[in-house]
Design a protein around this motif. Structure first.
Motif, mmCIF file in Angstrom:
data_model
loop_
_atom_site.group_PDB
_atom_site.id
_atom_site.type_symbol
_atom_site.label_atom_id
_atom_site.label_comp_id
_atom_site.label_asym_id
_atom_site.label_seq_id
_atom_site.Cartn_x
_atom_site.Cartn_y
_atom_site.Cartn_z
ATOM 1 N N ILE A 68 0.874 -1.171 0.000
ATOM 2 C CA ILE A 68 0.000 0.000 0.000
ATOM 3 C C ILE A 68 0.910 1.219 0.000
ATOM 4 O O ILE A 68 1.783 1.335 0.873
ATOM 5 N N ASP A 69 0.746 2.061 -0.983
ATOM 6 C CA ASP A 69 1.641 3.209 -1.173
ATOM 7 C C ASP A 69 3.100 2.779 -1.119
ATOM 8 O O ASP A 69 3.944 3.425 -0.500
ATOM 9 N N GLY A 70 3.351 1.645 -1.753
ATOM 10 C CA GLY A 70 4.725 1.180 -1.876
ATOM 11 C C GLY A 70 5.277 0.454 -0.664
ATOM 12 O O GLY A 70 6.398 -0.041 -0.699
ATOM 13 N N VAL A 71 4.493 0.384 0.422
ATOM 14 C CA VAL A 71 4.994 -0.259 1.640
ATOM 15 C C VAL A 71 4.429 -1.673 1.741
ATOM 16 O O VAL A 71 3.217 -1.875 1.667
ATOM 17 N N ASP A 72 5.309 -2.644 1.887
ATOM 18 C CA ASP A 72 4.912 -4.040 2.058
ATOM 19 C C ASP A 72 4.047 -4.147 3.324
ATOM 20 O O ASP A 72 4.478 -3.775 4.410
ATOM 21 N N THR A 73 2.817 -4.661 3.171
ATOM 22 C CA THR A 73 1.912 -4.706 4.327
ATOM 23 C C THR A 73 2.454 -5.572 5.470
ATOM 24 O O THR A 73 2.081 -5.379 6.613
ATOM 25 N N ARG A 74 3.339 -6.506 5.133
ATOM 26 C CA ARG A 74 3.899 -7.349 6.185
ATOM 27 C C ARG A 74 4.841 -6.581 7.109
ATOM 28 O O ARG A 74 5.145 -7.027 8.208
ATOM 29 N N SER A 75 5.294 -5.431 6.635
ATOM 30 C CA SER A 75 6.224 -4.672 7.475
ATOM 31 C C SER A 75 5.484 -3.743 8.436
ATOM 32 O O SER A 75 6.096 -3.063 9.252
#
Ligand SMILES: Nc1ncnc2c1ncn2[C@@H]1O[C@H](COP(=O)(O)OP(=O)(O)OP(=O)(O)O)[C@@H](O)[C@H]1O
Ligand SMILES: [Mg+2]
Lengths: 383, 215
Positions: free
Chosen positions: A68-75
């Motif tokens: 989401i917006d380039g950020v891995d949701t797992r992080s």
């Protein structure tokens, strides 16, 4: 809240449930832009819900990445992630022991807002979804109709102003008439809030109405096509999509466009070609230049499908198009409708995002598309 | 009737003893049953295991159970309370599990999906929503425990059983009758009180029903 918030990217996302031999979602790759509604359709068991629930990690992908917006949701911490994503389900899942206002304030409360701000925000949202907070705010969910409950569900999902919303068959339990009304209200609301929305449905009509894009999943969780509603109907990617959209694709396509999308024949051109339209004192079209009465009048904001219906019902092959005041602004013909269906449409969004924009209508009419159509008074366009 | 008037202080004392005995037992049983039920909920293996054990305990006759406990913990209130707690366990654990089962899955799904943490879901959603079903179980347990507590008199736990026991020993029918009637009255009032409580535990349903009835 800028428009850059809420881009959702699926990158080779696969889900194989424990014990299952085949994937339920198979290497799904797609991108949903900020502020866009993506409708996820497909037959039962095609993995729509699974794909959607992987976004807020109610289900963890077996492989692949969702950003989401380039950020891995797992992080992102899972509860923080979920609080930033609105979640609406078919059964709504309102808390039966909490008042409507308390329900709406759930996520703001989790985020530690102060009570007066929560109360103000909850009331604002009830207003937004068309429920009077002083009338409904203190009720329990059991004291609402199904449609009202669904509105509260939407208000609750929007409470903390999340950039992203996930909706699993949100209007599935509502009867068809109310459903259309709620869909329209929702679309109007979306004009203001501009969320990035994934809406799961197995109702193709709903997908077409709501979706800026439609993602069609087929058995085994394979993405068959990602396209605009128009592209899907005009250029199905394979037999599966073809069967899924069904035999009345042409009519559905006509329902997606409005009469003002057509390059209507300008009144002066029509006049020059011998089918000018005469108006009365109130500037309403009454008869053709050759003396035959005008039998059909088509509103400029009607869908092409309505226009076709009018033409067929009156046995006409052309009719004046009228504005909100009933004044003629141009002429629509069955040939124009046919030309609309015949124009080239790309198969997917990425290939040619603006398909159809540079289309100017069937060549045989031999005129340039009008920038605007001028209404004509009796005798005013002579010469 | 004259018996009751002549001995009203003694009867009152025994009623209070009986109530205390049962309340303490139910209290302890609840404190044990809630975490146990939460631990079991949704896990069929655990439910099978716990139900087997508590079910087996339930089949042991109360007098036998109390007597087994006496050599271990002595006579009096302690073995009686332990016995009553064990009896109540089967019903209460089932009530907790049943209550948690009655929480609609979509409510829980929405709660998790909105990012509410597990502990908050348990304490503010699961348990409050499970309460009405749980209280229905407490009602059955309370009536059972009030009846079985009578046996406690045999091992010196006091309570209304004492009245019945003495009546039998002294061949005083009145004493036995008053004792039996008092136990019955106690069970009925506990039942009534808990029905009221059960209804109060779900204001949302009452108001909806009231609105439906008036509409
Ligand atoms: N928790 C689960 N465990 C195992 N298999 C599952 C689970 N949830 C879904 N599936 C399987 O994954 C596949 C996709 O299910 P999913 O619920 O995503 O489908 P759907 O497209 O939402 O269908 P519907 O339109 O019926 O809601 C199905 O074959 C289903 O049986
Ligand atoms: Mg589904």
């Amino acid at each position: 809240m800028g428009d850059s918030r809420g881009v959702i990217e699926f990158d080779g996302v696969t889900k194989v449930y424990p014990g299952a031999t085949a994937p339920s979602v198979d290497r799904l790759t797609m991108r949903i832009e900020a502020g866009e509604i993506c409708a996820l359709v497909g037959p039962s068991g095609s993995g729509k819900t699974t794909a959607m629930r992987m976004v807020n990690r109610l289900i963890e992908p077996t492989s692949g990445t969702i950003r989401i917006d380039g950020v891995d949701t797992r992080s992102i911490d899972v509860e923080t992630l979920r609080r930033s994503i609105g979640y609406v389900i078919q059964q709504v899942g309102l808390f039966p022991h909490r008042s409507v206002l308390d329900n709406v304030g759930t996520v703001p409360r989790l985020l530690g807002w102060d009570e007066s701000r929560i109360a103000a925000r909850s009331r604002e949202l009830l207003d937004l979804v068309g429920l009077d907070p002083s009338k409904f705010g203190m009720r329990y969910p059991a004291q609402l109709s199904g449609g009202q409950r669904q509105r509260v569900g939407v208000a609750r999902a929007l409470a903390a102003d999340p950039p992203v919303m996930l909706m699993d068959e949100p209007f599935g339990a509502i009867d068809p008439l109310v459903r259309e009304q709620i869909q329209d209200e929702f679309l109007r609301m979306q004009q203001d809030v501009r969320k990035t929305i994934i809406i799961v449905t197995h109702d193709l009509d709903e997908a077409m109405r709501m979706g800026d894009k439609v993602a069609v999943l087929q058995e085994g969780g394979v993405l068959a096509q990602l396209a605009t509603p128009e592209q899907l109907l005009a250029a199905p990617a394979n037999d599966f999509v073809q069967r899924f959209v069904g035999g009345d694709a042409a009519l559905r396509r006509l329902a997606l466009a409005k009469v003002h999308d057509l390059p209507l024949i300008p009144l002066d051109v029509a006049h020059a070609q011998g089918f000018g339209v005469m108006v009365d004192q109130q500037a309403q079209p009454v008869q053709w230049a050759n003396g035959t009465p005008v039998r059909a009048r088509i509103a400029i904001d009607a869908t092409l499908r309505t226009a076709l219906g009018e033409l067929i019902a009156t046995g006409e092959s052309f009719a004046p198009v009228i504005d909100g005041m009933g004044r003629p602004v141009g002429i629509v013909t069955t040939a124009l409708l046919h030309g609309w269906l015949d124009r080239p449409v790309a198969q997917s969004i990425d290939q040619h995002a603006a398909a159809g924009v540079d289309w100017h209508g069937p060549a045989q009419h031999g005129y340039a598309p009008p920038m605007q159509a001028q209404p004509m008074r009796f005798g005013s366009s002579r010469g | 009737m004259t018996f009751l008037l002549d001995n009203r202080l003694e009867v009152l004392r025994l009623v209070l003893e009986h109530v205390l005995l049962c309340a303490v037992s139910l209290g302890i049983a609840t404190i044990l049953a809630v975490p146990l039920g939460v631990w079991m909920h949704g896990r069929s293996r655990r439910i099978g295991m716990v139900t087997a054990v508590t079910g087996a305990l339930y089949t042991v006759p109360s007098l036998a159970l109390f007597s087994i406990l006496v050599p271990v913990v002595g006579l009096g209130v302690v073995p009686t309370v332990i016995g009553l707690v064990l009896y109540a366990q089967l019903m209460l654990v089932r009530a907790v599990v049943g209550g948690l089962d009655s929480v609609p899955e979509d409510v829980r799904d929405a709660a998790i999906g909105m990012g509410i943490d597990r502990w908050t879901i348990l304490t503010t959603i699961d348990l409050p929503l499970a309460l009405p079903v749980f209280l229905a179980g407490v009602r059955i347990a309370a009536v059972t425990v009030i009846g079985i507590a009578t046996i406690g008199a045999v091992i010196d736990a006091g309570g209304l059983g004492e009245l019945i026991l003495q009546g039998i020993q002294r061949d005083q029918v009145e004493r036995v009758t008053v004792g039996a009637l008092a136990v019955t009255a106690l069970a009925l009032s506990a039942d009534y009180a808990l029905v009221r409580l059960e209804r109060r535990a779900r204001p949302w349903a009452n108001r909806a029903a009231a609105a439906g009835a008036s509409a």
